[in-house]
Write a protein that holds these residues in place. Structure first.
Motif, PDB file in Angstrom:
ATOM      1  N   THR A   1       0.842  -1.196   0.000  1.00  0.00           N
ATOM      2  CA  THR A   1       0.000   0.000   0.000  1.00  0.00           C
ATOM      3  C   THR A   1       0.873   1.241   0.000  1.00  0.00           C
ATOM      4  OG1 THR A   1      -1.727  -1.166   1.239  1.00  0.00           O
ATOM      5  CG2 THR A   1      -1.824   1.233   1.231  1.00  0.00           C
ATOM      6  N   ASP A   2       0.595   2.174  -0.926  1.00  0.00           N
ATOM      7  CA  ASP A   2       1.371   3.417  -0.953  1.00  0.00           C
ATOM      8  C   ASP A   2       0.455   4.610  -0.687  1.00  0.00           C
ATOM      9  OD1 ASP A   2       0.022   4.026  -3.337  1.00  0.00           O
ATOM     10  OD2 ASP A   2       1.617   3.214  -4.581  1.00  0.00           O
ATOM     11  N   GLU A   3       1.043   5.815  -0.668  1.00  0.00           N
ATOM     12  CA  GLU A   3       0.291   7.013  -0.304  1.00  0.00           C
ATOM     13  C   GLU A   3      -0.876   7.276  -1.242  1.00  0.00           C
ATOM     14  OE1 GLU A   3       2.345  10.606   0.546  1.00  0.00           O
ATOM     15  OE2 GLU A   3       4.047   9.598   1.491  1.00  0.00           O
ATOM     16  N   SER A   4      -0.711   6.943  -2.521  1.00  0.00           N
ATOM     17  CA  SER A   4      -1.769   7.237  -3.491  1.00  0.00           C
ATOM     18  C   SER A   4      -3.037   6.435  -3.213  1.00  0.00           C
ATOM     19  CB  SER A   4      -1.276   6.951  -4.913  1.00  0.00           C
ATOM     20  OG  SER A   4      -1.056   5.566  -5.111  1.00  0.00           O
ATOM     21  N   GLN A   5      -2.900   5.300  -2.534  1.00  0.00           N
ATOM     22  CA  GLN A   5      -4.084   4.505  -2.206  1.00  0.00           C
ATOM     23  C   GLN A   5      -4.787   5.020  -0.955  1.00  0.00           C
ATOM     24  OE1 GLN A   5      -1.362   0.990  -2.686  1.00  0.00           O
ATOM     25  NE2 GLN A   5      -3.259  -0.035  -3.258  1.00  0.00           N
ATOM     26  N   ILE A   6      -4.094   5.833  -0.181  1.00  0.00           N
ATOM     27  CA  ILE A   6      -4.692   6.472   0.983  1.00  0.00           C
ATOM     28  C   ILE A   6      -5.248   7.844   0.611  1.00  0.00           C
ATOM     29  CG2 ILE A   6      -4.299   7.316   3.328  1.00  0.00           C
ATOM     30  CD1 ILE A   6      -4.057   4.314   3.104  1.00  0.00           C
ATOM     31  N   ARG A   7      -4.475   8.635  -0.117  1.00  0.00           N
ATOM     32  CA  ARG A   7      -4.852  10.028  -0.384  1.00  0.00           C
ATOM     33  C   ARG A   7      -5.580  10.158  -1.720  1.00  0.00           C
ATOM     34  NH1 ARG A   7      -0.235  13.157  -0.884  1.00  0.00           N
ATOM     35  NH2 ARG A   7      -1.288  15.037  -0.098  1.00  0.00           N
ATOM     36  N   TYR A   8      -4.863  10.086  -2.821  1.00  0.00           N
ATOM     37  CA  TYR A   8      -5.454  10.190  -4.156  1.00  0.00           C
ATOM     38  C   TYR A   8      -4.411   9.785  -5.182  1.00  0.00           C
ATOM     39  CZ  TYR A   8      -2.860  14.572  -3.920  1.00  0.00           C
ATOM     40  OH  TYR A   8      -1.863  15.496  -3.741  1.00  0.00           O
ATOM     41  N   GLY A   9      -4.885   9.470  -6.371  1.00  0.00           N
ATOM     42  CA  GLY A   9      -3.992   9.169  -7.483  1.00  0.00           C
ATOM     43  C   GLY A   9      -4.317  10.087  -8.651  1.00  0.00           C
ATOM     44  N   TRP A  10      -3.719   9.772  -9.806  1.00  0.00           N
ATOM     45  CA  TRP A  10      -3.921  10.608 -10.990  1.00  0.00           C
ATOM     46  C   TRP A  10      -4.293   9.748 -12.186  1.00  0.00           C
ATOM     47  CZ3 TRP A  10      -4.166  15.735 -10.498  1.00  0.00           C
ATOM     48  CH2 TRP A  10      -3.529  16.333  -9.391  1.00  0.00           C
ATOM     49  N   ASN A  11      -5.207  10.248 -12.981  1.00  0.00           N
ATOM     50  CA  ASN A  11      -5.498   9.678 -14.290  1.00  0.00           C
ATOM     51  C   ASN A  11      -4.440  10.223 -15.240  1.00  0.00           C
ATOM     52  OD1 ASN A  11      -6.462   9.357 -16.977  1.00  0.00           O
ATOM     53  ND2 ASN A  11      -8.560   9.157 -16.226  1.00  0.00           N
ATOM     54  N   TYR A  12      -3.452   9.402 -15.547  1.00  0.00           N
ATOM     55  CA  TYR A  12      -2.290   9.924 -16.272  1.00  0.00           C
ATOM     56  C   TYR A  12      -2.611  10.311 -17.710  1.00  0.00           C
ATOM     57  CZ  TYR A  12       0.589   8.806 -12.293  1.00  0.00           C
ATOM     58  OH  TYR A  12       1.122   8.797 -11.024  1.00  0.00           O
ATOM     59  N   ALA A  13      -3.614   9.700 -18.311  1.00  0.00           N
ATOM     60  CA  ALA A  13      -4.010  10.122 -19.655  1.00  0.00           C
ATOM     61  C   ALA A  13      -4.521  11.562 -19.627  1.00  0.00           C
ATOM     62  CB  ALA A  13      -5.081   9.192 -20.202  1.00  0.00           C
ATOM     63  N   MET A  14      -5.381  11.874 -18.647  1.00  0.00           N
ATOM     64  CA  MET A  14      -5.896  13.234 -18.524  1.00  0.00           C
ATOM     65  C   MET A  14      -4.815  14.189 -18.049  1.00  0.00           C
ATOM     66  SD  MET A  14      -9.739  12.725 -16.985  1.00  0.00           S
ATOM     67  CE  MET A  14     -10.093  14.470 -17.266  1.00  0.00           C
ATOM     68  N   LEU A  15      -3.920  13.680 -17.214  1.00  0.00           N
ATOM     69  CA  LEU A  15      -2.840  14.519 -16.708  1.00  0.00           C
ATOM     70  C   LEU A  15      -1.923  14.963 -17.846  1.00  0.00           C
ATOM     71  CD1 LEU A  15      -1.776  15.526 -13.927  1.00  0.00           C
ATOM     72  CD2 LEU A  15      -0.276  13.538 -13.912  1.00  0.00           C
ATOM     73  N   LEU A  16      -1.605  14.038 -18.747  1.00  0.00           N
ATOM     74  CA  LEU A  16      -0.753  14.376 -19.882  1.00  0.00           C
ATOM     75  C   LEU A  16      -1.474  15.273 -20.892  1.00  0.00           C
ATOM     76  CD1 LEU A  16       0.961  10.914 -20.471  1.00  0.00           C
ATOM     77  CD2 LEU A  16       2.027  12.980 -19.558  1.00  0.00           C
ATOM     78  N   ALA A  17      -2.779  15.043 -21.046  1.00  0.00           N
ATOM     79  CA  ALA A  17      -3.535  15.798 -22.043  1.00  0.00           C
ATOM     80  C   ALA A  17      -3.877  17.207 -21.579  1.00  0.00           C
ATOM     81  CB  ALA A  17      -4.815  15.042 -22.397  1.00  0.00           C
ATOM     82  N   HIS A  18      -4.213  17.349 -20.294  1.00  0.00           N
ATOM     83  CA  HIS A  18      -4.720  18.642 -19.832  1.00  0.00           C
ATOM     84  C   HIS A  18      -3.954  19.218 -18.647  1.00  0.00           C
ATOM     85  CE1 HIS A  18      -8.152  17.840 -22.440  1.00  0.00           C
ATOM     86  NE2 HIS A  18      -8.320  16.674 -21.826  1.00  0.00           N
ATOM     87  N   GLY A  19      -3.005  18.485 -18.122  1.00  0.00           N
ATOM     88  CA  GLY A  19      -2.285  18.958 -16.958  1.00  0.00           C
ATOM     89  C   GLY A  19      -3.051  18.689 -15.678  1.00  0.00           C
ATOM     90  N   PRO A  20      -2.456  19.011 -14.511  1.00  0.00           N
ATOM     91  CA  PRO A  20      -3.124  18.751 -13.235  1.00  0.00           C
ATOM     92  C   PRO A  20      -4.433  19.531 -13.120  1.00  0.00           C
ATOM     93  CG  PRO A  20      -0.807  19.289 -12.913  1.00  0.00           C
ATOM     94  CD  PRO A  20      -1.128  19.616 -14.341  1.00  0.00           C
ATOM     95  N   GLY A  21      -5.445  18.864 -12.657  1.00  0.00           N
ATOM     96  CA  GLY A  21      -6.742  19.497 -12.464  1.00  0.00           C
ATOM     97  C   GLY A  21      -7.652  18.575 -11.681  1.00  0.00           C
ATOM     98  N   PRO A  22      -8.738  19.090 -11.119  1.00  0.00           N
ATOM     99  CA  PRO A  22      -9.650  18.249 -10.332  1.00  0.00           C
ATOM    100  C   PRO A  22     -10.160  17.037 -11.100  1.00  0.00           C
ATOM    101  CG  PRO A  22     -10.184  20.575 -10.068  1.00  0.00           C
ATOM    102  CD  PRO A  22      -9.159  20.506 -11.163  1.00  0.00           C
ATOM    103  N   ASP A  23     -10.382  17.181 -12.411  1.00  0.00           N
ATOM    104  CA  ASP A  23     -10.917  16.063 -13.183  1.00  0.00           C
ATOM    105  C   ASP A  23      -9.907  14.938 -13.361  1.00  0.00           C
ATOM    106  OD1 ASP A  23     -13.310  17.376 -13.433  1.00  0.00           O
ATOM    107  OD2 ASP A  23     -12.862  18.218 -15.405  1.00  0.00           O
ATOM    108  N   ALA A  24      -8.624  15.258 -13.199  1.00  0.00           N
ATOM    109  CA  ALA A  24      -7.589  14.241 -13.375  1.00  0.00           C
ATOM    110  C   ALA A  24      -7.323  13.452 -12.088  1.00  0.00           C
ATOM    111  CB  ALA A  24      -6.290  14.888 -13.854  1.00  0.00           C
ATOM    112  N   LEU A  25      -7.927  13.876 -10.970  1.00  0.00           N
ATOM    113  CA  LEU A  25      -7.739  13.166  -9.712  1.00  0.00           C
ATOM    114  C   LEU A  25      -8.476  11.828  -9.717  1.00  0.00           C
ATOM    115  CD1 LEU A  25      -8.186  15.969  -7.021  1.00  0.00           C
ATOM    116  CD2 LEU A  25      -6.103  14.686  -7.472  1.00  0.00           C
ATOM    117  N   VAL A  26      -7.834  10.813  -9.196  1.00  0.00           N
ATOM    118  CA  VAL A  26      -8.486   9.528  -8.954  1.00  0.00           C
ATOM    119  C   VAL A  26      -8.784   9.472  -7.458  1.00  0.00           C
ATOM    120  CG1 VAL A  26      -8.280   7.023  -9.002  1.00  0.00           C
ATOM    121  CG2 VAL A  26      -7.316   8.395 -10.865  1.00  0.00           C
TER     122      VAL A  26
END
Length: 360
Positions: free
Chosen positions: A114-139
């Protein structure tokens, strides 16, 4: 939909009881709670709803422990259910979240991976690469969703994940917020949010909680059943419930055989016979109540599908050996001595002695 599930969640299986309690609940409810604390305790310990609907007991034990657990969740303190394996920690956690939040499905299973991303949040990397960091890219993790909606979240086996990952909970538990530095933002928990964690310190591979994290929890220790009668009652009821949910073919009443399972487990677990006259060799496993239930379920399936339709020594033997012998050398020797010194000499147990001897 629930009929297609192998195992129903607590809120689905006991929906009628929860609905009856909710309709007749006139006591004060904390924000975003489905039931009042008093009704939650009734749901766990059993009783009656206001309209007379019977409420089954989910936990057999000291009601003050459940009252303390529920009272803790009504405050800003997180709850840690601590105990040896098989003391119903996960069972109580599931039913508490079902009664309080209406869903028990927000669960984080803690493991060495278990890592921090499974406790806090992760990222949708396809959306992250396409649009940059944003609320919609949060998992969103179960933790984040619970904070946003004001519900409980369960952390199973907290001490199995690394100490550095455990400490990611400190800010969440103390500040009731989760920073998102990539967005220069944070998630602030709504009223009703809280955490129920379970842990035991008997298994290998557990990680100690830091002092800072321990201070964020109120600890309720769930003990093993105090008496053989109490443990037999728990095992008997849970076997019946599980067998029914699995749609196992019916068999003859098995109270006497279940009593033998519990007797063997309690004696080997305590390293002495029930009368205290004979000391027994220690085993590598814990031989918990949950394992006794598993032996009973497996014996039921074996008796129904391959036996006479009656749980007997033959259907018990291999399942008992499988539960007891985790280390073939040390546990095997301990079981051999127990068979010769206890089972063989016990009145009415010669059938079980012979059946176990045949499989070891």
């Amino acid at each position: 939909m629930t009929a297609t599930r192998l195992r129903q969640s607590a809120e689905d299986r006991y929906a009628d009881e929860l609905d009856a309690l909710r309709r007749g609940d006139t006591h004060a409810r904390p924000a975003n709670w489905a039931l009042s604390p008093r009704a939650v305790v009734t749901y766990l310990m059993g009783g009656q709803a206001a309209d007379g609907t019977p409420v089954s007991s989910k936990y057999v034990g000291n009601p003050r422990l459940i009252e303390t657990a529920v009272a803790t969740l009504a405050t800003d303190r997180a709850l840690l259910l601590l105990g040896m394996p098989g003391t119903a920690k996960s069972w109580v956690s599931e039913h508490l979240t079902a009664a309080i939040s209406g869903t028990s499905n927000r669960v984080i299973q803690c493991t060495a991976g278990t890592d921090e991303s499974q406790i806090r949040y992760g990222w949708n990397y396809a959306m992250l690469l396409a649009h940059g960091p944003g609320p919609d890219a949060l998992v969103r993790t179960p933790m984040m969703r619970a904070m946003e909606e004001g519900t409980l979240v369960r952390l199973e086996e907290l001490t199995r994940m690394g100490s550095d990952v455990q400490d990611t909970l400190i800010t969440i538990l103390s500040e009731k917020m989760m920073p998102i530095p990539e967005l220069d933002d944070a998630i602030h928990a709504r009223p009703g949010f809280n955490v129920i964690a379970t842990a035991n310190n008997r298994d290998k591979g557990v990680n100690e909680l830091s002092s800072a994290l321990k201070r964020r929890f109120n600890v309720v220790v769930l003990p093993a059943p105090a008496t053989i009668e109490e443990e037999t009652d728990i095992v008997t009821r849970r076997i019946a419930e599980t067998g029914l949910s699995l749609a196992l073919p019916p068999i003859a009443p098995a109270d006497a055989e279940i009593a033998r399972i519990v007797t063997i487990f309690r004696e080997l677990r305590s390293e002495q016979t029930l009368d205290g006259k004979l000391k027994l060799k220690p085993l590598s496993g814990s031989l918990s109540t949950a394992e006794a239930i598993s032996v009973g379920i497996n014996a039921w399936a074996e008796a129904a599908h391959f036996g006479s339709g009656r749980m007997d020594a033959q259907s018990l033997a291999a399942n008992i050996v499988g539960a007891v012998v985790k280390d073939p050398t040390a546990d095997g020797q301990a079981l051999q001595e127990y068979l010769e010194n206890v089972v063989r000499k016990r009145e009415g147990w010669r059938d079980l002695y012979g059946a176990i001897r045949d499989v070891i």
